[in-house]
Design a protein around this motif. Structure first.
Motif, short mmCIF file in Angstrom:
data_model
loop_
_atom_site.label_atom_id
_atom_site.label_comp_id
_atom_site.label_asym_id
_atom_site.label_seq_id
_atom_site.Cartn_x
_atom_site.Cartn_y
_atom_site.Cartn_z
N ASP A 67 23.11 31.28 22.98
CA ASP A 67 24.37 31.71 22.36
C ASP A 67 24.15 32.93 21.47
OD1 ASP A 67 25.54 29.54 23.63
OD2 ASP A 67 25.63 28.30 21.82
N LEU A 68 23.12 32.88 20.65
CA LEU A 68 22.84 33.95 19.71
C LEU A 68 22.53 35.27 20.41
CD1 LEU A 68 22.38 34.47 16.63
CD2 LEU A 68 19.97 33.94 17.05
N LEU A 69 21.84 35.19 21.54
CA LEU A 69 21.37 36.39 22.23
C LEU A 69 22.13 36.67 23.53
CD1 LEU A 69 17.58 35.60 21.71
CD2 LEU A 69 19.01 37.15 20.35
N ALA A 70 23.30 36.11 23.65
CA ALA A 70 24.07 36.22 24.90
C ALA A 70 24.35 37.68 25.29
CB ALA A 70 25.39 35.46 24.77
N ASP A 71 24.53 38.55 24.31
CA ASP A 71 24.87 39.94 24.64
C ASP A 71 23.65 40.86 24.67
OD1 ASP A 71 24.48 39.79 21.90
OD2 ASP A 71 26.12 41.15 21.40
N TRP A 72 22.45 40.30 24.55
CA TRP A 72 21.23 41.10 24.64
C TRP A 72 20.87 41.33 26.10
CZ3 TRP A 72 16.70 41.05 20.88
CH2 TRP A 72 17.14 40.97 19.56
N PRO A 73 20.49 42.54 26.47
CA PRO A 73 20.01 42.78 27.83
C PRO A 73 18.67 42.05 28.06
CG PRO A 73 20.52 44.86 26.72
CD PRO A 73 20.60 43.78 25.68
N ASP A 74 18.45 41.62 29.29
CA ASP A 74 17.22 40.90 29.63
C ASP A 74 15.98 41.69 29.26
OD1 ASP A 74 18.78 38.83 30.58
OD2 ASP A 74 18.45 39.31 32.70
N ALA A 75 16.02 43.00 29.45
CA ALA A 75 14.85 43.84 29.13
C ALA A 75 14.50 43.76 27.65
CB ALA A 75 15.11 45.28 29.55
N GLU A 76 15.51 43.73 26.79
CA GLU A 76 15.25 43.63 25.35
C GLU A 76 14.67 42.27 24.99
OE1 GLU A 76 18.69 44.73 23.05
OE2 GLU A 76 18.53 46.83 23.63
N LEU A 77 15.17 41.21 25.62
CA LEU A 77 14.62 39.87 25.38
C LEU A 77 13.15 39.81 25.81
CD1 LEU A 77 17.53 37.53 26.52
CD2 LEU A 77 16.70 37.92 24.20
N THR A 78 12.85 40.40 26.95
CA THR A 78 11.48 40.43 27.44
C THR A 78 10.58 41.22 26.49
OG1 THR A 78 12.25 40.20 29.71
CG2 THR A 78 10.03 41.08 29.41
N THR A 79 11.07 42.34 26.01
CA THR A 79 10.31 43.16 25.06
C THR A 79 10.07 42.39 23.77
OG1 THR A 79 11.15 45.22 26.00
CG2 THR A 79 10.30 45.32 23.74
N LEU A 80 11.12 41.76 23.25
CA LEU A 80 10.97 40.99 22.01
C LEU A 80 9.96 39.86 22.20
CD1 LEU A 80 11.76 40.32 19.11
CD2 LEU A 80 13.66 38.96 20.03
N ALA A 81 10.07 39.12 23.28
CA ALA A 81 9.12 38.02 23.54
C ALA A 81 7.69 38.56 23.61
CB ALA A 81 9.49 37.31 24.84
N GLY A 82 7.50 39.69 24.25
CA GLY A 82 6.17 40.29 24.33
C GLY A 82 5.63 40.71 22.98
N LEU A 83 6.49 41.30 22.15
CA LEU A 83 6.06 41.73 20.82
C LEU A 83 5.76 40.54 19.92
CD1 LEU A 83 8.48 44.75 20.28
CD2 LEU A 83 6.00 44.84 20.67
N LEU A 84 6.55 39.49 20.02
CA LEU A 84 6.28 38.29 19.23
C LEU A 84 4.98 37.63 19.67
CD1 LEU A 84 9.88 36.81 18.93
CD2 LEU A 84 8.50 37.84 17.11
N THR A 85 4.73 37.63 20.97
CA THR A 85 3.47 37.10 21.48
C THR A 85 2.30 37.90 20.91
OG1 THR A 85 4.52 36.30 23.51
CG2 THR A 85 2.13 36.67 23.59
N LYS A 86 2.44 39.21 20.91
CA LYS A 86 1.39 40.07 20.36
C LYS A 86 1.18 39.79 18.88
CE LYS A 86 0.04 44.95 20.16
NZ LYS A 86 0.43 46.32 20.53
N LEU A 87 2.26 39.63 18.12
CA LEU A 87 2.16 39.32 16.70
C LEU A 87 1.45 37.98 16.49
CD1 LEU A 87 2.84 39.94 13.73
CD2 LEU A 87 5.06 38.82 14.13
N ASN A 88 1.81 36.97 17.26
CA ASN A 88 1.17 35.66 17.13
C ASN A 88 -0.30 35.72 17.49
OD1 ASN A 88 3.28 34.10 16.07
ND2 ASN A 88 4.22 33.95 18.08
N ARG A 89 -0.66 36.52 18.47
CA ARG A 89 -2.09 36.69 18.80
C ARG A 89 -2.83 37.32 17.63
NH1 ARG A 89 -0.81 38.82 24.51
NH2 ARG A 89 -0.74 36.89 25.69
N SER A 90 -2.19 38.25 16.94
CA SER A 90 -2.81 38.86 15.77
C SER A 90 -3.08 37.81 14.71
CB SER A 90 -1.93 39.97 15.20
OG SER A 90 -1.81 41.03 16.12
N TYR A 91 -2.13 36.90 14.50
CA TYR A 91 -2.34 35.81 13.55
C TYR A 91 -3.51 34.93 13.98
CZ TYR A 91 1.78 36.38 10.58
OH TYR A 91 2.69 36.84 9.66
#
Length: 159
Positions: A130-154
């Motif tokens: 619901d929160l991200l309904a208007d986000w393009p799939d490419a942006e969701l994929t990019t965000l997921a990838g960046l969060l994964t990278k951040l978590n790996r840094s942790y």
């Protein structure tokens, strides 16, 4: 070679970007905690919000010993032990003797716990849908990838 003014400008931009990121992550973590409180109550009304991650780790990894579970979620063994006891009393997980070491106990989700956790996760995912309904799939994929990278840094920083 970079001019001193350019280097200073780049350093200032990086400092501002890290400040902005920290501020936004703090806001996100507060919102996530609030949502986590709601989701934990869906698993069991008496469950502490912090226990959600423990159940999710068991769901991901299957059966774990207490020390493995503590390492998996990055919390001290005494804290995990207290949460495990509470969750066992709530009937969402169980401890059984480890067949490879009779002194140790393995911890696993109960059938009821697995079912309640899955239902709570569905609810949590719906919040994001619901929160991200208007986000393009490419942006969701990019965000997921960046969060994964951040978590790996942790994870790499845990040393």
């Amino acid at each position: 070679m970079n001019e001193p003014a350019t280097v200073a400008s780049e350093a200032a931009q990086r400092t501002q970007a890290i400040h902005d990121m920290e501020e936004q992550l703090s806001f996100l973590w507060r919102r996530a905690r609030a949502n986590g409180n709601k989701v934990a109550k869906q698993v069991h009304p008496d469950m502490e919000p912090g226990a959600y991650g423990l159940l999710a780790a068991l769901q991901r990894k299957g059966t774990l010993r207490l020390t493995e579970l503590a390492a998996e979620i990055g919390v001290g063994k005494p804290s995990v032990s207290r949460q495990v006891k509470m969750l066992e009393e709530l009937g969402v997980l169980t401890k059984v003797a480890d067949p490879s070491d009779g002194r140790a106990q393995s911890i696993t989700l109960t059938e009821v716990g697995a079912r309640q956790l899955a239902a709570a996760q569905d609810s949590r995912q719906q919040i994001f849908r619901d929160l991200l309904a208007d986000w393009p799939d490419a942006e969701l994929t990019t965000l997921a990838g960046l969060l994964t990278k951040l978590n790996r840094s942790y994870l790499n920083d845990r040393g």
